[in-house]
Structures are given as C-alpha cells and as structure tokens.
Motif scaffolding. Structure first.
Motif, PDB file in Angstrom:
ATOM      1  N   MET A  90       0.847  -1.171   0.000  1.00 29.80           N
ATOM      2  CA  MET A  90       0.000   0.000   0.000  1.00 29.80           C
ATOM      3  C   MET A  90       0.893   1.234   0.000  1.00 29.80           C
ATOM      4  O   MET A  90       1.876   1.292   0.734  1.00 29.80           O
ATOM      5  CB  MET A  90      -0.880  -0.024   1.248  1.00 29.80           C
ATOM      6  CG  MET A  90      -1.791   1.159   1.349  1.00 29.80           C
ATOM      7  SD  MET A  90      -3.105   0.918   2.537  1.00 29.80           S
ATOM      8  CE  MET A  90      -2.476   1.856   3.889  1.00 29.80           C
ATOM      9  N   ARG A  91       0.553   2.223  -0.805  1.00 34.61           N
ATOM     10  CA  ARG A  91       1.295   3.478  -0.867  1.00 34.61           C
ATOM     11  C   ARG A  91       0.458   4.599  -0.279  1.00 34.61           C
ATOM     12  O   ARG A  91      -0.743   4.679  -0.507  1.00 34.61           O
ATOM     13  CB  ARG A  91       1.661   3.821  -2.294  1.00 34.61           C
ATOM     14  CG  ARG A  91       2.722   2.911  -2.840  1.00 34.61           C
ATOM     15  CD  ARG A  91       3.247   3.374  -4.146  1.00 34.61           C
ATOM     16  NE  ARG A  91       4.292   2.462  -4.580  1.00 34.61           N
ATOM     17  CZ  ARG A  91       5.049   2.679  -5.613  1.00 34.61           C
ATOM     18  NH1 ARG A  91       4.886   3.748  -6.345  1.00 34.61           N
ATOM     19  NH2 ARG A  91       5.980   1.810  -5.932  1.00 34.61           N
ATOM     20  N   VAL A  92       1.134   5.470   0.456  1.00 29.26           N
ATOM     21  CA  VAL A  92       0.470   6.581   1.132  1.00 29.26           C
ATOM     22  C   VAL A  92       1.256   7.857   0.855  1.00 29.26           C
ATOM     23  O   VAL A  92       2.489   7.855   0.889  1.00 29.26           O
ATOM     24  CB  VAL A  92       0.410   6.326   2.656  1.00 29.26           C
ATOM     25  CG1 VAL A  92      -0.243   7.482   3.374  1.00 29.26           C
ATOM     26  CG2 VAL A  92      -0.311   5.037   2.960  1.00 29.26           C
ATOM     27  N   ILE A  93       0.542   8.942   0.588  1.00 35.19           N
ATOM     28  CA  ILE A  93       1.167  10.253   0.422  1.00 35.19           C
ATOM     29  C   ILE A  93       1.154  10.939   1.771  1.00 35.19           C
ATOM     30  O   ILE A  93       0.114  11.016   2.427  1.00 35.19           O
ATOM     31  CB  ILE A  93       0.403  11.102  -0.610  1.00 35.19           C
ATOM     32  CG1 ILE A  93       0.421  10.408  -1.970  1.00 35.19           C
ATOM     33  CG2 ILE A  93       0.991  12.499  -0.699  1.00 35.19           C
ATOM     34  CD1 ILE A  93      -0.475  11.055  -2.993  1.00 35.19           C
ATOM     35  N   ILE A  94       2.325  11.423   2.196  1.00 34.11           N
ATOM     36  CA  ILE A  94       2.401  12.096   3.486  1.00 34.11           C
ATOM     37  C   ILE A  94       3.086  13.446   3.340  1.00 34.11           C
ATOM     38  O   ILE A  94       3.850  13.673   2.399  1.00 34.11           O
ATOM     39  CB  ILE A  94       3.139  11.254   4.553  1.00 34.11           C
ATOM     40  CG1 ILE A  94       4.592  11.034   4.166  1.00 34.11           C
ATOM     41  CG2 ILE A  94       2.447   9.937   4.777  1.00 34.11           C
ATOM     42  CD1 ILE A  94       5.424  10.442   5.273  1.00 34.11           C
ATOM     43  N   ARG A  95       2.795  14.320   4.267  1.00 37.28           N
ATOM     44  CA  ARG A  95       3.459  15.622   4.387  1.00 37.28           C
ATOM     45  C   ARG A  95       4.078  15.651   5.771  1.00 37.28           C
ATOM     46  O   ARG A  95       3.379  15.451   6.775  1.00 37.28           O
ATOM     47  CB  ARG A  95       2.441  16.745   4.227  1.00 37.28           C
ATOM     48  CG  ARG A  95       2.963  18.119   4.507  1.00 37.28           C
ATOM     49  CD  ARG A  95       3.558  18.713   3.281  1.00 37.28           C
ATOM     50  NE  ARG A  95       3.905  20.105   3.552  1.00 37.28           N
ATOM     51  CZ  ARG A  95       4.534  20.848   2.700  1.00 37.28           C
ATOM     52  NH1 ARG A  95       4.844  20.355   1.536  1.00 37.28           N
ATOM     53  NH2 ARG A  95       4.843  22.079   2.991  1.00 37.28           N
ATOM     54  N   ASN A 138       4.705  14.999  18.600  1.00 37.01           N
ATOM     55  CA  ASN A 138       4.637  13.949  17.583  1.00 37.01           C
ATOM     56  C   ASN A 138       3.187  13.516  17.425  1.00 37.01           C
ATOM     57  O   ASN A 138       2.544  13.127  18.402  1.00 37.01           O
ATOM     58  CB  ASN A 138       5.478  12.744  18.008  1.00 37.01           C
ATOM     59  CG  ASN A 138       6.953  13.043  17.995  1.00 37.01           C
ATOM     60  OD1 ASN A 138       7.448  13.728  17.114  1.00 37.01           O
ATOM     61  ND2 ASN A 138       7.658  12.536  18.977  1.00 37.01           N
ATOM     62  N   LYS A 139       2.675  13.588  16.183  1.00 38.84           N
ATOM     63  CA  LYS A 139       1.317  13.118  15.925  1.00 38.84           C
ATOM     64  C   LYS A 139       1.124  12.874  14.440  1.00 38.84           C
ATOM     65  O   LYS A 139       1.837  13.415  13.606  1.00 38.84           O
ATOM     66  CB  LYS A 139       0.269  14.102  16.451  1.00 38.84           C
ATOM     67  CG  LYS A 139       0.242  15.440  15.749  1.00 38.84           C
ATOM     68  CD  LYS A 139      -0.846  16.336  16.333  1.00 38.84           C
ATOM     69  CE  LYS A 139      -0.854  17.686  15.637  1.00 38.84           C
ATOM     70  NZ  LYS A 139      -1.911  18.546  16.126  1.00 38.84           N
ATOM     71  N   VAL A 140       0.138  12.040  14.130  1.00 45.24           N
ATOM     72  CA  VAL A 140      -0.236  11.726  12.758  1.00 45.24           C
ATOM     73  C   VAL A 140      -1.686  12.131  12.582  1.00 45.24           C
ATOM     74  O   VAL A 140      -2.549  11.715  13.355  1.00 45.24           O
ATOM     75  CB  VAL A 140      -0.068  10.220  12.457  1.00 45.24           C
ATOM     76  CG1 VAL A 140      -0.507   9.900  11.042  1.00 45.24           C
ATOM     77  CG2 VAL A 140       1.372   9.784  12.680  1.00 45.24           C
ATOM     78  N   THR A 141      -1.975  12.957  11.564  1.00 42.74           N
ATOM     79  CA  THR A 141      -3.345  13.377  11.292  1.00 42.74           C
ATOM     80  C   THR A 141      -3.703  13.025   9.851  1.00 42.74           C
ATOM     81  O   THR A 141      -2.834  12.964   8.990  1.00 42.74           O
ATOM     82  CB  THR A 141      -3.531  14.891  11.509  1.00 42.74           C
ATOM     83  OG1 THR A 141      -2.623  15.605  10.662  1.00 42.74           O
ATOM     84  CG2 THR A 141      -3.276  15.277  12.949  1.00 42.74           C
ATOM     85  N   VAL A 142      -4.985  12.801   9.610  1.00 46.37           N
ATOM     86  CA  VAL A 142      -5.492  12.478   8.272  1.00 46.37           C
ATOM     87  C   VAL A 142      -6.141  13.733   7.698  1.00 46.37           C
ATOM     88  O   VAL A 142      -7.002  14.347   8.323  1.00 46.37           O
ATOM     89  CB  VAL A 142      -6.507  11.318   8.333  1.00 46.37           C
ATOM     90  CG1 VAL A 142      -7.037  11.002   6.947  1.00 46.37           C
ATOM     91  CG2 VAL A 142      -5.883  10.097   8.976  1.00 46.37           C
ATOM     92  N   GLY A 159      -7.406  12.417   2.150  1.00 44.98           N
ATOM     93  CA  GLY A 159      -6.929  11.076   2.435  1.00 44.98           C
ATOM     94  C   GLY A 159      -5.438  10.985   2.673  1.00 44.98           C
ATOM     95  O   GLY A 159      -4.938   9.932   3.049  1.00 44.98           O
ATOM     96  N   SER A 160      -4.717  12.073   2.448  1.00 37.59           N
ATOM     97  CA  SER A 160      -3.281  12.048   2.714  1.00 37.59           C
ATOM     98  C   SER A 160      -3.036  12.218   4.211  1.00 37.59           C
ATOM     99  O   SER A 160      -3.926  12.601   4.964  1.00 37.59           O
ATOM    100  CB  SER A 160      -2.573  13.165   1.937  1.00 37.59           C
ATOM    101  OG  SER A 160      -3.010  14.429   2.382  1.00 37.59           O
ATOM    102  N   LEU A 161      -1.832  11.904   4.629  1.00 36.39           N
ATOM    103  CA  LEU A 161      -1.477  11.994   6.039  1.00 36.39           C
ATOM    104  C   LEU A 161      -0.543  13.166   6.272  1.00 36.39           C
ATOM    105  O   LEU A 161       0.266  13.504   5.406  1.00 36.39           O
ATOM    106  CB  LEU A 161      -0.783  10.722   6.507  1.00 36.39           C
ATOM    107  CG  LEU A 161      -1.592   9.445   6.489  1.00 36.39           C
ATOM    108  CD1 LEU A 161      -0.709   8.267   6.866  1.00 36.39           C
ATOM    109  CD2 LEU A 161      -2.747   9.535   7.449  1.00 36.39           C
TER     110      LEU A 161
END
Length: 71
Positions: free
Chosen positions: A1-6, A14-18, A22-24
């Motif tokens: 699976m491929r994901v585009i992130i910024r 430190n955190k991950v948001t959507v 749909g990108s992260l």
C-alpha cells in the motif's frame, strides 16, 4: 500500500493526522538532518498502522517534506 504524506519537522509534538483528501500529515519533533526526521516518521507510521518499522519504505521524497511511503 502506498500513502502520500506531508512531514512537519521540528513540531511541538509527535502526531499523525489524516487530511480531507486522504493524505497523512506527520508532525515530528525531530530535526531534518542526517535522516533523523525520516526515521521518526517511519517509527510513527509503524505505530499508527500497527506494522513493523522495517516494512515501511520511503519511495519518493527522502529530502523533501512531501513523501510517498510504501508498506
């Protein structure tokens, strides 16, 4: 699976948001020198998706904020 992130280096926490598309967005306190931010991003994505850190690869964008990650 491929994901585009910024990646947002030198963030306050430190955190991950959507995002809406749909990108992260990955906020990391690590500095973008000597690959520290990339290592932190891999670790955070591994925790977020509950996969081993070794299964995450940065396909494109190792030196930029916009990255394509595969796992």
């Amino acid at each position: 699976m491929r994901v585009i992130i910024r990646v947002i280096p030198r963030a306050r926490q430190n955190k991950v948001t959507v995002e809406g598309d749909g990108s992260l967005r990955v906020h990391t306190t690590a500095v973008p020198a000597d690959g520290e931010a990339n290592d932190a991003v891999k670790k955070m994505l591994a925790e977020h998706f509950k996969v081993p850190k070794t299964s995450i690869k940065i396909i494109r964008g190792t030196n930029t904020r916009d990255k394509i990650v595969e796992f």
